[in-house]
Scaffold this motif. Sequence first.
Motif, PDB file in Angstrom:
ATOM      1  N   LEU A   1     -46.732  38.041 -38.171  1.00  0.00           N
ATOM      2  CA  LEU A   1     -46.121  37.545 -36.952  1.00  0.00           C
ATOM      3  C   LEU A   1     -45.248  38.625 -36.322  1.00  0.00           C
ATOM      4  O   LEU A   1     -44.664  39.465 -37.001  1.00  0.00           O
ATOM      5  CB  LEU A   1     -45.244  36.331 -37.263  1.00  0.00           C
TER       6      LEU A   1
ATOM      7  N   GLU B   1     -42.603  35.834 -32.109  1.00  0.00           N
ATOM      8  CA  GLU B   1     -43.212  34.623 -32.661  1.00  0.00           C
ATOM      9  C   GLU B   1     -42.314  33.982 -33.709  1.00  0.00           C
ATOM     10  O   GLU B   1     -42.167  32.749 -33.750  1.00  0.00           O
ATOM     11  CB  GLU B   1     -44.583  34.967 -33.257  1.00  0.00           C
TER      12      GLU B   1
ATOM     13  N   TYR C   1     -40.505  30.229 -33.528  1.00  0.00           N
ATOM     14  CA  TYR C   1     -40.574  29.188 -34.564  1.00  0.00           C
ATOM     15  C   TYR C   1     -39.179  28.728 -34.967  1.00  0.00           C
ATOM     16  O   TYR C   1     -38.932  27.535 -35.173  1.00  0.00           O
ATOM     17  CB  TYR C   1     -41.325  29.703 -35.787  1.00  0.00           C
TER      18      TYR C   1
ATOM     19  N   TYR D   1     -43.941  24.964 -37.266  1.00  0.00           N
ATOM     20  CA  TYR D   1     -44.633  25.571 -38.397  1.00  0.00           C
ATOM     21  C   TYR D   1     -44.540  24.642 -39.594  1.00  0.00           C
ATOM     22  O   TYR D   1     -43.441  24.254 -40.009  1.00  0.00           O
ATOM     23  CB  TYR D   1     -44.011  26.933 -38.726  1.00  0.00           C
ATOM     24  N   ASN D   2     -45.707  24.319 -40.172  1.00  0.00           N
ATOM     25  CA  ASN D   2     -45.765  23.465 -41.351  1.00  0.00           C
ATOM     26  C   ASN D   2     -46.552  24.182 -42.437  1.00  0.00           C
ATOM     27  O   ASN D   2     -47.781  24.295 -42.356  1.00  0.00           O
ATOM     28  CB  ASN D   2     -46.429  22.131 -41.023  1.00  0.00           C
ATOM     29  N   PRO D   3     -45.887  24.707 -43.483  1.00  0.00           N
ATOM     30  CA  PRO D   3     -46.601  25.471 -44.517  1.00  0.00           C
ATOM     31  C   PRO D   3     -47.637  24.643 -45.259  1.00  0.00           C
ATOM     32  O   PRO D   3     -48.598  25.206 -45.807  1.00  0.00           O
ATOM     33  CB  PRO D   3     -45.480  25.937 -45.450  1.00  0.00           C
TER      34      PRO D   3
ATOM     35  N   ASP E   1     -49.851  22.839 -43.992  1.00  0.00           N
ATOM     36  CA  ASP E   1     -51.139  22.995 -43.303  1.00  0.00           C
ATOM     37  C   ASP E   1     -51.907  24.190 -43.859  1.00  0.00           C
ATOM     38  O   ASP E   1     -53.130  24.131 -44.059  1.00  0.00           O
ATOM     39  CB  ASP E   1     -50.912  23.175 -41.798  1.00  0.00           C
TER      40      ASP E   1
ATOM     41  N   PHE F   1     -41.797  32.758 -43.839  1.00  0.00           N
ATOM     42  CA  PHE F   1     -43.179  32.794 -43.356  1.00  0.00           C
ATOM     43  C   PHE F   1     -44.127  33.575 -44.269  1.00  0.00           C
ATOM     44  O   PHE F   1     -45.024  34.278 -43.796  1.00  0.00           O
ATOM     45  CB  PHE F   1     -43.228  33.362 -41.931  1.00  0.00           C
TER      46      PHE F   1
ATOM     47  N   LYS G   1     -47.599  31.955 -43.853  1.00  0.00           N
ATOM     48  CA  LYS G   1     -48.113  32.216 -42.508  1.00  0.00           C
ATOM     49  C   LYS G   1     -48.669  33.632 -42.391  1.00  0.00           C
ATOM     50  O   LYS G   1     -49.685  33.863 -41.729  1.00  0.00           O
ATOM     51  CB  LYS G   1     -46.996  31.997 -41.475  1.00  0.00           C
ATOM     52  N   ASP G   2     -48.025  34.587 -43.039  1.00  0.00           N
ATOM     53  CA  ASP G   2     -48.431  35.988 -42.929  1.00  0.00           C
ATOM     54  C   ASP G   2     -49.404  36.420 -44.024  1.00  0.00           C
ATOM     55  O   ASP G   2     -49.894  37.557 -43.991  1.00  0.00           O
ATOM     56  CB  ASP G   2     -47.193  36.898 -42.987  1.00  0.00           C
TER      57      ASP G   2
END
Length: 854
Positions: free
Chosen positions: A707, A711, A715, A721-723, A725, A767, A770-771
């Motif tokens: 990110l 970004e 957030y 953002y929902n980890p 998911d 994150f 996410k990353d």
Amino acid sequence: MHTNTMYRFDNFAPHYTSYPKSLTVSELRDAFIVALQSLHGKTLNCASKQEKFEALAWLTKSIISKNLIETQKQRTKDDPKQVYYLSIEFLLGRLLENNLVNLGIREVCVKALSELGIELDSLLDQEEDAGLGNGGLGRLAACYLDSMAAMGLAGHGCGLRYRYGLFEQKIKNGYQYEYPDNWLKNQTYVWEYRRPAEKIAVRFGGTVRTQTNGKIRFIHENYENVMAVPYDVPIVGYKNQLVNTLRLWSAEVDVDQYTCGAHGVECNSVIYYKHAIESLTDILYPDDSHYEGKILRLKQQYFLVSASLQSIIRNFRMQHDVLQELPDKIAIHINDTHPSLAVAELMRILIDDCCLGWDEAWSLTVRTLSYTNHTVLPEALEKWPVNMLEQLLPRIYMIIHEINERYCRELWNSYPGDWDRIHSMAIIADDQVHMAHLAIAGSHTVNGVAEIHTEILKKTVMHNFYTYTPDKFTNVTNGITQRRWLLTSNPKLAALITDAIGSNWIEYPCDLAKLAPLSKDTAFLEDLASVKLHNKLKLAKYIKEKHGIIVDVHSIFDSHIKRIHAYKRQCLNVMHIMHLYHCLRENPQLDIPPRTFIFGGKAAPGYYKAKKTIKLINTLADKINNDSAIHNKLKVLFLENYNVSHAELIIPASDVSEQISTASREASGTGNMKFMMNGALTIGTLDGANIEIRNAVGADNIFVFGLSAEEVLAYYRRGGYNPWDIYNSDLRIKTIVDQLVNGFFPVDSDEFRSHYDALLRYGDEYFLLKDFASYVAAHQQLADAYCNQNRWQAMSLLNIAHSGWFSGDRTFSEYAAEIWTMDQPIPLWCQCLPEDYARVNPGRDVNHDQVILS
């Protein structure tokens, strides 16, 4: 604002009396034997390595002493503007070799010792790393001292002489344990000069009353005096015979005030009292998770600024009769929030000791002080409880209260009725004194330490301050000293560079750009690879001797060495290693380049999760390093007690530099610059100085993922953002995260529960999930590039070639010209702007370098 004026070093360096003018091998050899006999009363054959080191250090110091005296004489005559750099940390590392190099006598020393059957390296290893700092903040300050001396600037450091530093880290069964770092075993530091005649009294506690006799005076009474005794460490300029100083303050008992029976203390309490006073400067960063620790931290910070400022003003008044000249002759720099009390202390000195009125004192204070912010992390923006500060420093609190009242009135005039804005900018709010706010209000300039960091300060963390006084804010991107981090720590690479382009780069680091055309020279790239292999063999030998682990020197040496903290994301690195390990367990014949992952760094004693991260790394290392099924394609190491000397061993040997902080969290970084200068390729987020590194080397010579700062900040502001998911949609992540708690590791099932919960239950604040996919993809690109060694070495060389802009010399030329307005010519030759690169390499687009292979 950048200036493109170019100066040569010999146009601005002071012409001090040169010493030694020409020291011969025989002279140094004989002087060494005399020094050994004088210090220890021993012959060469009877002396230990430690005693030989001390003799060589003493001899070197005697040379430095002559230059120090000459420098001080010339400064008294010339009366240049003086800079005082206040920092709670100075991470110097070993100084013997650095001093020999800067004096220009290293090679003479090598030959002289060789005639006596002594290898210089064997003596260098005897020196302890000074326990005066921990991480990037302290090493940055040390690099800056080197740059100031090399550039001929009249600059000094002001810090504390910690008896034990932070702590010595030991790893037992994978856990971090902290022990006293007894670096001052002999009670003295070989490089210091004790100056008891220049001691300063620092006051704590007591009461303040006012006295009116035509003018209000503030009388501080019933206080406790703690004596600050200075120890000066010489900072040697590179081959210019100039010596600056780092003044370190040590706490000692005021024997004039304290006698048996004084203050109601019994005689048998004298020893206890002495220990209590002297413990003030025992430890760097006392644990502030309890009240006593907080008090000790606050006392340390005031002790530093009060002793330093009293000394500075005393010396200034000895040479100047007009106090109003202070901002013209003195610049005092606040390095991060720790020395922010300098604002109030300078006001106290000017009002109480110098009898100035408030308005005049405030004008002088603001024009003299400047402040560097190093963080956007809330926990690092210090705040102190009002009652604590009021009790410990009653006069200082009165001044801060008055500053706050006046500052808030100014804000009211600009923003009438906007209570939320005024509250957000107040120095005292919610029963807390906000130290960053104090530093901003009391300084003429506030700078961030990378372009993106400064923009984040302006747009978010300090947005209201920026809109109120936009002219105060500027950026000065951090830098490192090429003399330590290339010339001294990587001598084979330095020699290769000098053979190719000459030695000018040592003083003019932008000349490294002349290396860029050699990225197409196959023979030179092979030589570069040989240097890297030599350094890897050296590190591999150390790892085998220290840890009993054999590593493949042809594997990718991937290093992640820095303070252990959640935002620096050592855990993301661990997750990727777990992923690689899973892939190899599934398919042991998987064709991937072997990797050696190297970690190092300390966790704060009270930082539970960071200490668990160290345990996680070591637990993973044990599992991987003892699994024969993966054919040694992965090795993981955690090198305990990471310090400057370790960095000087690891960085030259590394192929890959892990700079993977959550975008927007790292202010700048300087490890990224050290790795770059030594030819390691960066894998990192667009955070801190990584962005400027990418701009310098080109997007094809760095591995970027994750990110963006925008970004991440979006957030944080808006959520979304929902980890869970990602956990539910990416089998790789689910497998790794589950392994933290499902018995995969041979530990209690709750050992790493805090990491599992941080990722899923508490929202993955940094994150990692996410990353992750982007990070894995970047590592795949990295592995592919490594398999083409000609391409890899070309990329490595281009990183070295473009590292000159990240020299601390460039950084300090900006500070000197744009913040401190030094009244001597400033060496702007080292401000390597794109046009300067183009000047060295005509026709090259510096922002879009590509490796072109024949």
